[in-house]
Design an enzyme around this catalytic site. Structure first.
Site, PDB file in Angstrom:
ATOM      1  N   HIS A   1      -5.875  -0.702   4.632  1.00 12.36           N
ATOM      2  CA  HIS A   1      -5.465   0.705   4.560  1.00 12.36           C
ATOM      3  C   HIS A   1      -6.711   1.532   4.833  1.00 12.36           C
ATOM      4  O   HIS A   1      -7.506   1.792   3.935  1.00 12.36           O
ATOM      5  CB  HIS A   1      -4.900   0.994   3.164  1.00 12.36           C
TER       6      HIS A   1
ATOM      7  N   CYS B   1      -3.575   8.049   7.220  1.00 10.64           N
ATOM      8  CA  CYS B   1      -4.181   6.711   7.177  1.00 10.64           C
ATOM      9  C   CYS B   1      -3.297   5.726   7.939  1.00 10.64           C
ATOM     10  O   CYS B   1      -2.119   5.985   8.176  1.00 10.64           O
ATOM     11  CB  CYS B   1      -4.321   6.231   5.737  1.00 10.64           C
TER      12      CYS B   1
ATOM     13  N   THR C   1       0.854  -1.185   0.000  1.00  7.54           N
ATOM     14  CA  THR C   1       0.000   0.000   0.000  1.00  7.54           C
ATOM     15  C   THR C   1       0.887   1.230   0.000  1.00  7.54           C
ATOM     16  O   THR C   1       1.958   1.235   0.616  1.00  7.54           O
ATOM     17  CB  THR C   1      -1.011   0.009   1.162  1.00  7.54           C
TER      18      THR C   1
END
Length: 180
Positions: free
Chosen positions: A46, A29, A23
């Site tokens: 994520h 995040c 990711t």
């Protein structure tokens, strides 16, 4: 090795030892990475926001991985369906940075981190490693076959986020990566 990209507000799992879950652009995040060394099952979430109540009901139902409170339980349940067992899972976290200087007004990264830690604690899940906080984005790669997790930050290169014994964390900050 087969890269499997996990987008923002997304989750991927694999039992293929040749897969690499990756990711990109983790700012505020958080990535939740789980791995079962016996079943050789890996998962990577994520998520963007701490609570699904922050969006509409339709949004939370349509995109449950966008939120810590809906995405994290789904990640674990999906891993169990592939043969993972809770007691064997190695759990690591990355992200939660303050990449936008808003004077601490929103603190989304910190709120995301607090939410996921609370969710994991309530479920009796220990965190084995984390690289959270700070002010830079991260890219995370997890090798499903070995469970290795690599974190890349601008100007710092790549570093393996090794799994540590739960409860034995660095004395200062949020993580080895350092809270700022």
């Amino acid at each position: 090795m087969k890269p499997v990209v996990v987008g923002v507000g997304d989750c991927q799992l694999s039992s293929d030892p040749a897969s690499i879950l990756v990711t990109y652009a983790l700012g505020s995040c958080i990535a939740v990475a789980i791995w079962d060394p016996v079943a050789r099952v890996g998962g990577l979430l994520h998520f963007m926001l701490p609570e699904s109540a922050q969006g509409t009901a339709q949004d939370a139902a349509a995109q449950p991985y966008r939120y810590a409170d809906t995405g994290t339980p789904l990640l674990f349940r999906s891993a169990y369906q592939l043969g993972a067992e809770k007691r064997r899972l190695v759990v690591r976290l990355a992200g939660g940075a303050a990449v936008v200087n808003d004077g601490g007004l929103f603190n989304i990264g910190r709120r995301n981190y607090a939410a996921v830690r609370r969710i994991l604690w309530q479920a009796g899940v220990m965190v084995h490693g984390e690289d959270v906080g700070g002010s830079v984005s991260r890219t995370v790669r997890m090798e499903v076959g070995s469970g290795r997790m690599i974190v890349r930050k601008p100007d710092e290169g790549e570093q393996e986020l090794a799994a540590e014994t739960p409860g034995r964390r660095p004395a200062e900050g949020w993580s080895k990566g350092g809270r700022q």
